[in-house]
Design a protein around this motif. Structure first.
Motif, PDB file in Angstrom:
ATOM      1  N   TYR A 164      -1.277  -8.008  -6.467  1.00 57.44           N
ATOM      2  CA  TYR A 164      -1.110  -7.981  -5.013  1.00 57.44           C
ATOM      3  C   TYR A 164      -0.946  -6.548  -4.518  1.00 57.44           C
ATOM      4  O   TYR A 164      -1.504  -6.155  -3.507  1.00 57.44           O
ATOM      5  CB  TYR A 164       0.127  -8.787  -4.585  1.00 57.44           C
ATOM      6  CG  TYR A 164       0.032 -10.262  -4.867  1.00 57.44           C
ATOM      7  CD1 TYR A 164      -1.196 -10.902  -4.988  1.00 57.44           C
ATOM      8  CD2 TYR A 164       1.188 -11.030  -5.000  1.00 57.44           C
ATOM      9  CE1 TYR A 164      -1.266 -12.250  -5.258  1.00 57.44           C
ATOM     10  CE2 TYR A 164       1.124 -12.388  -5.266  1.00 57.44           C
ATOM     11  CZ  TYR A 164      -0.104 -12.993  -5.397  1.00 57.44           C
ATOM     12  OH  TYR A 164      -0.157 -14.323  -5.655  1.00 57.44           O
TER      13      TYR A 164
ATOM     14  N   LYS B 241      -1.951  -3.816  -6.123  1.00 58.47           N
ATOM     15  CA  LYS B 241      -3.217  -3.100  -6.322  1.00 58.47           C
ATOM     16  C   LYS B 241      -4.185  -3.397  -5.179  1.00 58.47           C
ATOM     17  O   LYS B 241      -4.796  -2.504  -4.607  1.00 58.47           O
ATOM     18  CB  LYS B 241      -3.874  -3.536  -7.639  1.00 58.47           C
ATOM     19  CG  LYS B 241      -3.240  -2.961  -8.875  1.00 58.47           C
ATOM     20  CD  LYS B 241      -4.152  -3.293 -10.048  1.00 58.47           C
ATOM     21  CE  LYS B 241      -3.493  -2.999 -11.369  1.00 58.47           C
ATOM     22  NZ  LYS B 241      -4.352  -3.465 -12.475  1.00 58.47           N
ATOM     23  N   ALA B 242      -4.327  -4.707  -4.877  1.00 56.18           N
ATOM     24  CA  ALA B 242      -5.260  -5.105  -3.824  1.00 56.18           C
ATOM     25  C   ALA B 242      -4.860  -4.473  -2.504  1.00 56.18           C
ATOM     26  O   ALA B 242      -5.708  -3.963  -1.768  1.00 56.18           O
ATOM     27  CB  ALA B 242      -5.286  -6.630  -3.711  1.00 56.18           C
ATOM     28  N   ALA B 243      -3.558  -4.474  -2.209  1.00 59.76           N
ATOM     29  CA  ALA B 243      -3.091  -3.919  -0.934  1.00 59.76           C
ATOM     30  C   ALA B 243      -3.335  -2.416  -0.870  1.00 59.76           C
ATOM     31  O   ALA B 243      -3.714  -1.889   0.178  1.00 59.76           O
ATOM     32  CB  ALA B 243      -1.609  -4.223  -0.753  1.00 59.76           C
ATOM     33  N   LEU B 244      -3.135  -1.736  -2.002  1.00 60.82           N
ATOM     34  CA  LEU B 244      -3.392  -0.291  -2.019  1.00 60.82           C
ATOM     35  C   LEU B 244      -4.862  -0.003  -1.742  1.00 60.82           C
ATOM     36  O   LEU B 244      -5.202   0.911  -0.995  1.00 60.82           O
ATOM     37  CB  LEU B 244      -3.004   0.302  -3.377  1.00 60.82           C
ATOM     38  CG  LEU B 244      -1.505   0.458  -3.658  1.00 60.82           C
ATOM     39  CD1 LEU B 244      -1.283   0.882  -5.100  1.00 60.82           C
ATOM     40  CD2 LEU B 244      -0.887   1.457  -2.697  1.00 60.82           C
ATOM     41  N   MET B 245      -5.740  -0.818  -2.344  1.00 62.03           N
ATOM     42  CA  MET B 245      -7.177  -0.609  -2.132  1.00 62.03           C
ATOM     43  C   MET B 245      -7.576  -0.889  -0.690  1.00 62.03           C
ATOM     44  O   MET B 245      -8.595  -0.412  -0.219  1.00 62.03           O
ATOM     45  CB  MET B 245      -7.995  -1.517  -3.062  1.00 62.03           C
ATOM     46  CG  MET B 245      -7.909  -1.175  -4.529  1.00 62.03           C
ATOM     47  SD  MET B 245      -8.142   0.560  -4.919  1.00 62.03           S
ATOM     48  CE  MET B 245      -9.856   0.827  -4.478  1.00 62.03           C
ATOM     49  N   LEU B 246      -6.792  -1.709  -0.005  1.00 67.46           N
ATOM     50  CA  LEU B 246      -7.112  -2.031   1.391  1.00 67.46           C
ATOM     51  C   LEU B 246      -6.426  -1.061   2.348  1.00 67.46           C
ATOM     52  O   LEU B 246      -6.420  -1.272   3.554  1.00 67.46           O
ATOM     53  CB  LEU B 246      -6.689  -3.468   1.705  1.00 67.46           C
ATOM     54  CG  LEU B 246      -7.491  -4.544   0.977  1.00 67.46           C
ATOM     55  CD1 LEU B 246      -6.811  -5.887   1.087  1.00 67.46           C
ATOM     56  CD2 LEU B 246      -8.904  -4.627   1.535  1.00 67.46           C
ATOM     57  N   GLY B 247      -5.835  -0.032   1.804  1.00 68.84           N
ATOM     58  CA  GLY B 247      -5.260   1.001   2.669  1.00 68.84           C
ATOM     59  C   GLY B 247      -3.793   0.806   2.981  1.00 68.84           C
ATOM     60  O   GLY B 247      -3.272   1.444   3.890  1.00 68.84           O
ATOM     61  N   GLY B 248      -3.107  -0.075   2.261  1.00 70.52           N
ATOM     62  CA  GLY B 248      -1.685  -0.301   2.516  1.00 70.52           C
ATOM     63  C   GLY B 248      -0.851   0.884   2.054  1.00 70.52           C
ATOM     64  O   GLY B 248      -1.025   1.365   0.946  1.00 70.52           O
ATOM     65  N   ARG B 249       0.022   1.356   2.934  1.00 68.10           N
ATOM     66  CA  ARG B 249       0.896   2.483   2.594  1.00 68.10           C
ATOM     67  C   ARG B 249       2.286   2.218   3.142  1.00 68.10           C
ATOM     68  O   ARG B 249       2.436   1.605   4.196  1.00 68.10           O
ATOM     69  CB  ARG B 249       0.395   3.783   3.237  1.00 68.10           C
ATOM     70  CG  ARG B 249      -0.877   4.354   2.642  1.00 68.10           C
ATOM     71  CD  ARG B 249      -0.663   4.974   1.283  1.00 68.10           C
ATOM     72  NE  ARG B 249      -1.934   5.424   0.721  1.00 68.10           N
ATOM     73  CZ  ARG B 249      -2.796   4.623   0.097  1.00 68.10           C
ATOM     74  NH1 ARG B 249      -2.525   3.354  -0.050  1.00 68.10           N
ATOM     75  NH2 ARG B 249      -3.924   5.098  -0.372  1.00 68.10           N
TER      76      ARG B 249
ATOM     77  N   LEU C 251       2.722  -1.540   3.799  1.00 65.10           N
ATOM     78  CA  LEU C 251       2.515  -2.144   2.485  1.00 65.10           C
ATOM     79  C   LEU C 251       3.644  -3.136   2.171  1.00 65.10           C
ATOM     80  O   LEU C 251       3.411  -4.256   1.726  1.00 65.10           O
ATOM     81  CB  LEU C 251       2.460  -1.047   1.420  1.00 65.10           C
ATOM     82  CG  LEU C 251       2.393  -1.497  -0.044  1.00 65.10           C
ATOM     83  CD1 LEU C 251       1.088  -2.203  -0.329  1.00 65.10           C
ATOM     84  CD2 LEU C 251       2.548  -0.315  -0.978  1.00 65.10           C
TER      85      LEU C 251
END
Lengths: 278, 285
Positions: free
Chosen positions: A172, A174-182, A186
């Motif tokens: 979860y 990893k996926a969020a980081l790839m979608l630009g979550g910061r 995040l």
């Protein structure tokens, strides 16, 4: 016949057998109560005078006015309100503290290494063991009983939350980081919602600990405001074994109902939403 | 009818000079990537260089343990390389981010959200104004033909549908590069073929640069402009094979089978050679 009806029937038979044992053998009701005595004691707590426990005869089960002496200084509804307020205040503080520390222990390995073992140890300490410290440091007042409640529950909440958070799948994040979550987003949109099942079971466990600690605390604290735990102590002091059993039944019933009606339902809803239940 | 292919023409060692495409965005380079997890063992990746031209569909194949997933994780920025760098349109990228959207093998959808909300979440995370979000998410879901399943929760979707939502979630970010880590490996054969068709359609429409990792040679040849063959111990690129069959492809065509055969033999030879080598290290009983 549904399972529920079967379970109810078995319980009825057991209780009837218990009552029949008392009626036939005729044991001393002050050594151990029969269900009818417990019922009397419960009604007494609600200021209703009955004597279901007496031999049946004219006027049964209502007590004559002359017998109407009560050693109770507080009725059950008032005691419930007193305990309820303490529980609400203490449990909320406990949730806040436990939630924060659980999050910190999960997020920062150093905090976990520092506090994790200590919290696990403190979790095994019976909450009643906090009473002497609370009395000496805080005194005998509302704050000290809330303190005991908090100490009895927040370590468990923190540990349960940390363990639950550790079990959230790393994908979860990893996926969020790839979608630009910061940073904040995040956590707010992904990591915290992902922790919902963990939070729900931590909440459920925390409540059980909080309720237990409060009842224990009220049993030993002699406070001006009388809670449910106090009623248990009154029963002991007056040698009213029926009242002791009645109050114990009430404590169990409240704990069970809160769990079934609120916390278990909440957990079930979340787990269903997450597809964790087939 | 394209001219018959010969295996000699297909095998181009160390070739990185593919003809540039029309699209200006999405040139994705892995430069001299090495990755060692443990000093005592052969590195997982050794000096791997790979350039994906804008709009190119590149598929990396190799046996399990050849480091292809590690390579993709490094490309995504989810794992730092021991040495080497990743460049997108010339600029070095180090952190994970929406310029290289990723589709994971285990989909990684968020189970507390519906299909549509899952597609929308990347837009939320990157602060796209609310007014655009819903519209873009709906369009992306339609692209993978899941428009009518928008309000289902993840666990209510089939495996194939979950992967399609995952693809939509990546596409909605409109990334120059799409990374796909064995996205169809856990699906049954029919669903996989269906999704290969959809992948062709999506790529045809969006012309994203795609870096796709799989252990299935058949899948690689169906989809790729160029197939990169990796070998293990240490993980490195041994060959690359251009697949000069025009898109959209007929997956049952003999040309595809021919290329598949060539690549399979190549991989088998390597695996056999490796096994023979390691066997000599085992003391005879």
């Amino acid at each position: 016949m549904s399972r529920r009806v079967k379970i109810l029937l078995v319980w009825l038979v057991l209780i009837a057998g218990w009552e029949a044992g008392f009626r036939i053998i005729g044991w001393k009701p002050w050594l151990f109560p029969a269900p009818s005595h417990v019922l009397d004691a419960m009604l007494h707590l609600l200021s209703i005078q009955t004597n279901f426990g007496d031999p049946t005869g004219p006027g049964w089960p209502f007590r004559s006015v002359a017998d109407n002496v009560s050693h109770l200084t507080v009725t059950l509804p008032t005691a419930l309100i007193t305990s309820g307020v303490r529980l609400a205040v203490g449990f909320l503080i406990s949730l806040f503290l436990g939630g924060m520390l659980g999050l910190l222990m999960w997020r920062f390995p150093f905090v976990d290494a520092l506090l994790g073992p200590l919290f696990l140890g403190l979790q095994t300490l019976p909450s009643i063991c906090w009473v002497p410290l609370a009395v000496l440091v805080i005194g005998i007042n509302e704050s000290s009983i809330v303190f005991v409640l908090i100490m009895g529950s927040f370590f468990a909440i923190a540990i349960a939350l940390r363990d639950g958070l550790r079990q959230t799948p790393p994908i979860y994040k990893k996926a969020a980081l790839m979608l630009g979550g910061r940073r904040f987003r995040l956590y707010y949109h992904v990591l915290l919602p992902a922790a919902m099942p963990a939070a729900a079971s931590s909440l459920r466990q925390g409540f059980a600990f909080a309720w237990r600690s409060l009842m224990g605390g009220e049993l030993v604290f002699m406070l001006p405001r009388r809670g449910v735990g106090f009623l248990l102590n009154v029963g002991r002091e007056f040698g009213d074994v029926a009242q002791v059993v009645a109050v114990m039944c009430i404590m169990v019933a409240i704990g069970m109902m809160a769990d079934r009606l609120i916390f278990a339902r909440l957990e079930l809803r979340i787990r269903t939403r997450f597809g964790l239940i087939a | 009818m394209p001219t018959p292919l010969h295996s000699e023409q297909l095998l181009i060692a160390d070739s990185g000079d593919a003809p540039p495409r029309a699209s200006s965005r999405g040139r994705f380079e892995l430069v001299n990537i090495s990755k060692a997890f443990h000093k005592a063992y052969a590195p997982a990746l050794q000096s791997v260089s790979l350039t994906c031209e804008p709009g190119e569909f590149v598929v990396v194949v190799g046996p399990s343990g050849c480091g292809k997933s590690t390579l993709l994780n490094i490309a995504a920025g989810l794992m730092p390389p021991t040495s080497g760098e990743v460049r997108l349109d010339g600029a070095v990228v180090r952190m994970p981010g929406p310029t290289r959207a990723m589709v994971f093998q285990e989909h990684g959808l968020f189970p507390w959200l519906t299909a549509l909300e899952n597609v929308e979440i990347g837009l939320k995370l990157t602060r796209v104004p609310k007014a655009q979000r819903r519209h873009r998410a709906v369009e992306a879901l339609k692209m993978v033909h899941l428009g009518q399943f928008a309000n289902l929760l993840v666990h209510q979707l089939s495996g194939g549908m979950r992967q399609r939502v995952s693809i939509a979630r990546a596409l909605v970010m409109d990334p120059p590069v799409l990374l796909m880590d064995e996205p169809f490996s856990s699906l049954d054969a029919q669903t996989r073929t269906l999704l290969h068709g959809q992948m062709q359609e999506i790529w045809g429409r969006t012309r994203k640069t795609i870096l796709f990792v799989t252990h299935s040679v058949g899948e690689a040849v169906r989809l790729a402009d160029r197939v990169i063959i990796m070998h293990a111990h240490p993980g490195r690129i041994r060959r690359e094979v251009r697949v000069p069959i025009p898109h959209p492809r007929d997956f049952d065509s003999p040309e595809i089978s021919e290329v598949v055969g060539v690549i399979r033999r190549e991989i088998e030879d390597e695996v056999n050679r490796f096994n023979a080598e390691t066997m000599t290290h085992v003391a005879p009983r």
